[in-house]
Design a protein around this motif. Structure first.
Motif, mmCIF file in Angstrom:
data_model
loop_
_atom_site.group_PDB
_atom_site.id
_atom_site.type_symbol
_atom_site.label_atom_id
_atom_site.label_comp_id
_atom_site.label_asym_id
_atom_site.label_seq_id
_atom_site.Cartn_x
_atom_site.Cartn_y
_atom_site.Cartn_z
ATOM 1 N N SER A 66 0.844 -1.238 -0.084
ATOM 2 C CA SER A 66 -0.026 0.115 0.005
ATOM 3 C C SER A 66 0.910 1.363 0.145
ATOM 4 O O SER A 66 0.445 2.227 0.779
ATOM 5 C CB SER A 66 -0.892 0.034 1.120
ATOM 6 O OG SER A 66 -0.048 0.215 2.437
ATOM 7 N N GLY A 67 2.234 1.082 -0.502
ATOM 8 C CA GLY A 67 3.043 2.152 -0.580
ATOM 9 C C GLY A 67 3.299 2.559 0.678
ATOM 10 O O GLY A 67 3.486 1.672 1.669
ATOM 11 N N ASN A 68 3.664 3.779 1.071
ATOM 12 C CA ASN A 68 3.975 4.154 2.630
ATOM 13 C C ASN A 68 2.842 4.465 3.610
ATOM 14 O O ASN A 68 3.125 5.410 4.272
ATOM 15 C CB ASN A 68 5.169 5.241 2.555
ATOM 16 C CG ASN A 68 4.831 6.263 1.878
ATOM 17 O OD1 ASN A 68 3.764 6.305 1.281
ATOM 18 N ND2 ASN A 68 5.718 7.475 1.818
ATOM 19 N N ARG A 69 1.517 4.180 3.162
ATOM 20 C CA ARG A 69 0.345 4.569 3.858
ATOM 21 C C ARG A 69 0.204 3.878 5.047
ATOM 22 O O ARG A 69 0.468 2.608 5.172
ATOM 23 C CB ARG A 69 -0.830 4.449 2.917
ATOM 24 C CG ARG A 69 -0.705 5.285 1.592
ATOM 25 C CD ARG A 69 -0.668 6.711 2.102
ATOM 26 N NE ARG A 69 -0.662 7.540 0.899
ATOM 27 C CZ ARG A 69 -0.640 8.886 0.739
ATOM 28 N NH1 ARG A 69 -1.092 9.432 1.911
ATOM 29 N NH2 ARG A 69 -0.784 9.728 -0.444
ATOM 30 N N ARG A 70 -0.159 4.549 6.144
ATOM 31 C CA ARG A 70 -0.489 3.769 7.364
ATOM 32 C C ARG A 70 -2.051 2.799 7.350
ATOM 33 O O ARG A 70 -2.813 3.266 6.555
ATOM 34 C CB ARG A 70 -0.902 4.683 8.622
ATOM 35 C CG ARG A 70 -0.043 5.731 8.804
ATOM 36 C CD ARG A 70 1.108 4.834 9.594
ATOM 37 N NE ARG A 70 1.985 6.030 10.032
ATOM 38 C CZ ARG A 70 3.305 5.787 10.625
ATOM 39 N NH1 ARG A 70 3.640 4.473 10.520
ATOM 40 N NH2 ARG A 70 4.009 6.764 10.913
ATOM 41 N N THR A 71 -1.661 1.452 7.783
ATOM 42 C CA THR A 71 -2.753 0.427 7.604
ATOM 43 C C THR A 71 -3.796 0.491 8.819
ATOM 44 O O THR A 71 -4.611 -0.286 8.881
ATOM 45 C CB THR A 71 -2.169 -0.833 7.313
ATOM 46 O OG1 THR A 71 -1.352 -1.048 8.710
ATOM 47 C CG2 THR A 71 -1.360 -0.999 6.290
ATOM 48 N N ALA A 72 -3.471 1.334 9.670
ATOM 49 C CA ALA A 72 -4.294 1.671 11.015
ATOM 50 C C ALA A 72 -4.209 2.870 11.701
ATOM 51 O O ALA A 72 -3.338 3.412 11.258
ATOM 52 C CB ALA A 72 -4.206 0.050 12.080
ATOM 53 N N SER A 73 -5.083 3.122 12.344
ATOM 54 C CA SER A 73 -4.957 4.293 13.100
ATOM 55 C C SER A 73 -4.673 3.726 14.770
ATOM 56 O O SER A 73 -4.896 2.693 15.257
ATOM 57 C CB SER A 73 -6.303 5.099 13.341
ATOM 58 O OG SER A 73 -6.866 5.443 12.059
ATOM 59 N N VAL A 74 -3.952 4.718 15.180
ATOM 60 C CA VAL A 74 -3.457 4.344 16.701
ATOM 61 C C VAL A 74 -3.808 5.521 17.484
ATOM 62 O O VAL A 74 -3.358 6.827 17.366
ATOM 63 C CB VAL A 74 -2.124 4.170 16.728
ATOM 64 C CG1 VAL A 74 -1.670 3.743 18.213
ATOM 65 C CG2 VAL A 74 -1.585 2.926 15.770
ATOM 66 N N MET A 75 -4.459 5.607 18.745
ATOM 67 C CA MET A 75 -4.939 6.318 19.638
ATOM 68 C C MET A 75 -4.494 5.957 21.003
ATOM 69 O O MET A 75 -4.618 4.957 21.638
ATOM 70 C CB MET A 75 -6.464 6.354 19.348
ATOM 71 C CG MET A 75 -7.083 7.553 20.528
ATOM 72 S SD MET A 75 -8.799 7.485 20.389
ATOM 73 C CE MET A 75 -9.181 6.228 21.787
ATOM 74 N N SER A 76 -4.108 7.245 21.730
ATOM 75 C CA SER A 76 -3.610 7.039 23.188
ATOM 76 C C SER A 76 -4.886 6.906 23.921
ATOM 77 O O SER A 76 -5.835 7.633 23.944
ATOM 78 C CB SER A 76 -2.574 8.222 23.587
ATOM 79 O OG SER A 76 -2.251 8.224 24.712
ATOM 80 N N VAL A 77 -5.036 5.914 24.788
ATOM 81 C CA VAL A 77 -6.151 5.810 25.932
ATOM 82 C C VAL A 77 -5.822 6.640 26.996
ATOM 83 O O VAL A 77 -6.773 7.444 27.669
ATOM 84 C CB VAL A 77 -6.137 4.066 26.478
ATOM 85 C CG1 VAL A 77 -7.059 4.333 27.480
ATOM 86 C CG2 VAL A 77 -6.534 3.377 25.204
ATOM 87 N N GLY A 78 -4.750 6.765 27.614
ATOM 88 C CA GLY A 78 -4.280 7.798 28.595
ATOM 89 C C GLY A 78 -3.096 8.601 28.344
ATOM 90 O O GLY A 78 -2.999 8.802 27.125
ATOM 91 N N TYR A 79 -2.321 8.897 29.291
ATOM 92 C CA TYR A 79 -1.152 9.556 28.976
ATOM 93 C C TYR A 79 -0.059 8.536 28.280
ATOM 94 O O TYR A 79 0.158 7.623 29.266
ATOM 95 C CB TYR A 79 -0.579 10.558 29.907
ATOM 96 C CG TYR A 79 -1.617 11.738 30.344
ATOM 97 C CD1 TYR A 79 -1.311 12.871 29.570
ATOM 98 C CD2 TYR A 79 -2.427 11.574 31.413
ATOM 99 C CE1 TYR A 79 -2.150 13.958 29.637
ATOM 100 C CE2 TYR A 79 -3.200 12.836 31.281
ATOM 101 C CZ TYR A 79 -2.955 14.130 30.802
ATOM 102 O OH TYR A 79 -3.895 14.996 30.821
#
Length: 122
Positions: A66-79
């Motif tokens: 997919s080229g250099n595209r991110r395959t997922a999103s990543v979110m911080s739950v806390g700090y």
């Protein structure tokens, strides 16, 4: 040791996105402390990351085609305290350590196969 000197510390707050699906991947991340959610299509949780985990290598190594595209999103739950490593720095270090590159590539392929995002024929 060479790699450690290139790591840049970053702090994320609850709800912050570290990366999103489709973004261009210019770095990978190592979790020093914290809890992160890996979100797939439609923001469904596909994995949880915590201390000692790493992510972002799939887009840097271009495993999925997919080229250099991110395959997922990543979110911080806390700090969360993360270390960031640029694509350039990672690829420079991996030139000297081909066995480490092979390990990263194999882990990335395994992750993509598990998530159904990699064709077994590749």
């Amino acid at each position: 040791e060479e790699l450690v000197l290139k790591l840049k510390p970053q702090v994320y707050s609850p709800g912050d996105f570290i990366c999103r699906i489709g973004d261009v991947g210019k770095e990978m991340f190592f979790v020093k402390h914290g809890k992160l959610l890996v979100l797939g299509e439609d923001d469904q949780i596909v994995a949880t990351l915590d201390d000692g985990s790493y992510f972002g290598e799939i887009s840097i190594l271009n495993i999925s085609g997919s080229g250099n595209r991110r395959t997922a999103s990543v979110m911080s739950v806390g700090y969360s305290d993360l270390f960031c490593l640029s694509k350039y720095d990672l690829l420079e270090v991996l030139k000297e350590y081909p066995e480490a590159k092979s390990m990263l590539e194999e882990k990335a392929r395994t992750t993509l196969k598990k998530d159904g995002a990699l064709d077994e024929s590749t």
